[in-house]
Write an enzyme that holds these catalytic residues in place. Structure first.
Site, short mmCIF file in Angstrom:
data_model
loop_
_atom_site.label_atom_id
_atom_site.label_comp_id
_atom_site.label_asym_id
_atom_site.label_seq_id
_atom_site.Cartn_x
_atom_site.Cartn_y
_atom_site.Cartn_z
N GLU A 125 2.07 -6.53 -5.28
CA GLU A 125 1.65 -5.64 -6.37
C GLU A 125 2.82 -4.84 -6.93
O GLU A 125 3.09 -4.85 -8.12
CB GLU A 125 0.56 -4.69 -5.84
CG GLU A 125 0.14 -3.66 -6.87
CD GLU A 125 -1.32 -3.26 -6.77
OE1 GLU A 125 -2.13 -4.00 -6.20
OE2 GLU A 125 -1.65 -2.18 -7.29
N ASP A 146 0.84 -1.21 0.00
CA ASP A 146 0.00 0.00 0.00
C ASP A 146 0.87 1.25 0.00
O ASP A 146 0.71 2.13 -0.84
CB ASP A 146 -0.91 0.01 1.24
CG ASP A 146 -1.71 -1.27 1.36
OD1 ASP A 146 -2.62 -1.46 0.55
OD2 ASP A 146 -1.39 -2.09 2.24
O1 TRH Z 1 4.58 -6.04 0.60
P1 TRH Z 1 3.69 -6.63 -0.40
O2 TRH Z 1 3.31 -8.01 -0.16
O3 TRH Z 1 2.39 -5.76 -0.54
C1 TRH Z 1 1.10 -6.28 -0.62
C2 TRH Z 1 0.51 -6.18 -1.96
O4 TRH Z 1 0.53 -4.86 -2.44
C3 TRH Z 1 -0.91 -6.68 -1.91
O5 TRH Z 1 -1.51 -6.55 -3.16
C4 TRH Z 1 -1.65 -5.88 -0.89
O6 TRH Z 1 -2.94 -6.34 -0.79
C5 TRH Z 1 -0.94 -6.00 0.42
O7 TRH Z 1 0.39 -5.54 0.29
C6 TRH Z 1 -1.62 -5.19 1.49
O8 TRH Z 1 4.42 -6.60 -1.83
P2 TRH Z 1 4.68 -5.42 -2.84
O9 TRH Z 1 3.39 -4.90 -3.38
O10 TRH Z 1 5.64 -5.93 -3.81
O11 TRH Z 1 5.34 -4.27 -2.00
C7 TRH Z 1 6.66 -4.36 -1.55
C8 TRH Z 1 7.31 -2.98 -1.61
O12 TRH Z 1 8.55 -3.03 -0.93
C9 TRH Z 1 7.61 -2.53 -3.03
O13 TRH Z 1 7.40 -1.14 -3.13
C10 TRH Z 1 9.10 -2.82 -3.18
C11 TRH Z 1 9.58 -2.53 -1.78
N1 TRH Z 1 10.85 -3.15 -1.38
C12 TRH Z 1 11.92 -2.32 -1.11
O14 TRH Z 1 11.79 -1.08 -1.23
N2 TRH Z 1 13.10 -2.87 -0.69
C13 TRH Z 1 13.28 -4.21 -0.57
O15 TRH Z 1 14.38 -4.65 -0.19
C14 TRH Z 1 12.17 -5.07 -0.89
C15 TRH Z 1 12.34 -6.55 -0.79
C16 TRH Z 1 10.97 -4.51 -1.29
#
Ligand code: TRH
Length: 378
Positions: free
Chosen positions: A270, A16
């Protein structure tokens, strides 16, 4: 319409805030929009926005105003445009400030399912206010995907420059993997994924693997695979053909670079899903777990959209790998089969990346859509 409010409720994980922060930055940097981002949990947000001071209720970071949204928040004025991220429910006290000429958008979750096209840009009434539903998506009939204008070009530069690659790994205190026979793999997943089975398949395959794991909730599972109670950023672990490096949780910019530096990326949710597409490298996406296996429908819809033009054996191998990862049943042969098709998947992913990057991005679509609403052209 230059003054926008974005409301972000952090349900769980980082998706989010990851999406809202990325959108806020792009609107400010590329469209000169004056953004105020309301966040309900600064402590979690700080993991993604390192410059955040959790003691401040209102602050400026990267030219964006970030404000705390909690029971004590009072609103003096509504912005011209308000984005309610992922149906987070605008506070009543804010809703009372909205007038019919304020534009109210609900930014929805991303899905590749076919129904999205029919629901994108619909609206519903609440008194004399109108709530517009903006759906991200993979086709031109949807709101598109979040993509900064230079991200694909920057990732391509990294992929083709040994110098940029070694700079990146040096910055992480890691040696550049110079052996072209070794595959670089990044791993970001939900803890319920079959992590131990995957690591075991990697270790026992004939292909040497360097696996990079940013610090998240999967570390205990990784530690257990190596027979350890605890692992931490900076640790290097080895088992047969698998070398695993534990990284800190990276900034969004560095995470993008990690994806561009790797040959295969395991991503989830996402935002990291879409970043893997812009990295232009083969990837395995794990959808966010939902009740009644809805996430498996989402996965199937995406695999249908993304891999429909892919050559038979490679298509089957990537579909099998995705299904095995999502349904927690990885075997050594699923992994081996995937690796045997990696060159085809590499070429195919590059093509798909440039096809999707030729469509307008989500922030641009949103700005155009809002201008049209403002001028009553929709
Ligand atoms: O953390 P998530 O599982 O988020 C989820 C999804 O958005 C899902 O659809 C939603 O319903 C739920 O949250 C509430 O995975 P996502 O979307 O990939 O978000 C991870 C974020 O973290 C993304 O912006 C990338 C960031 N990130 C970093 O900045 N540094 C890192 O080292 C890693 C591994 C990720």
């Amino acid at each position: 319409m230059r003054r926008w409010d974005i409301f972000c409720k952090i349900v769980d994980n980082f998706g989010d805030i990851g999406v809202c922060w990325r959108l806020a930055k792009q609107l400010e940097h590329e469209h000169a929009i004056n953004v105020r981002l309301w966040i309900d949990d600064l402590n979690i947000a700080r993991q993604l926005i390192a410059a955040l001071d959790t003691a401040q209720r209102v602050q400026r970071v990267d030219n964006i105003t970030i404000a705390v949204w909690d029971a004590d928040t009072s609103f003096d004025q509504a912005a011209e445009v308000v984005i309610e991220a992922f149906g987070c429910d605008l506070p009543e006290s804010y809703l009372t400030l909205l007038q019919p000429d304020n534009i109210w958008i609900n930014l929805e979750y991303l899905s590749a399912e076919p129904w999205v096209e029919g629901f994108h840009a619909r609206n519903s009434k609440r008194g004399d206010l109108t709530r517009h539903f903006f759906f991200p998506g993979f086709t031109r009939a949807t709101g598109g995907l979040l993509r900064e204008h230079d991200i694909v070009k920057n990732n391509q530069k990294i992929a083709s420059s040994k110098q940029l690659q070694s700079d990146f790994f040096r910055q992480l205190n890691l040696p550049l993997n110079d052996d072209s026979a070794t595959l670089n793999i990044s791993l970001f997943s939900y803890p319920h994924a079959p992590i131990s089975d995957l690591l075991s398949a990697m270790a026992d395959s004939s292909t040497k693997i360097s696996c990079y794991v940013p610090t998240t909730s999967i570390l205990p599972k990784v530690a257990a695979f190596f027979g350890k109670e605890f692992i931490t950023a900076g640790d290097h672990l080895r088992h047969n053909n698998l070398n695993l490096h534990v990284l800190p949780f990276l900034s969004q910019a560095d995470y993008d670079k990690l994806l561009a530096n790797c040959d295969v990326n395991f991503v989830r949710g996402e935002d990291s899903w879409i970043r893997a597409i812009w990295a232009g490298k083969p990837f395995i996406w794990q959808p966010y777990l939902q009740t009644e296996d809805t996430h498996l429908l989402k996965l199937k819809a995406f695999l249908d959209v993304f891999y429909s033009g892919c050559e038979g054996a490679a298509q089957q191998a990537t579909i099998a790998m995705h299904n095995a990862w999502a349904s927690q049943q990885i075997t050594a042969s699923t992994w081996q089969d995937y690796l045997s098709n990696i060159n085809t998947l590499k070429t195919f992913t590059v093509q798909q990346t440039s096809a999707l990057a030729s469509q307008p991005d989500l922030a641009t679509n949103l700005v155009i859509y809002i201008e049209k609403l403002h001028h009553n052209k929709i």
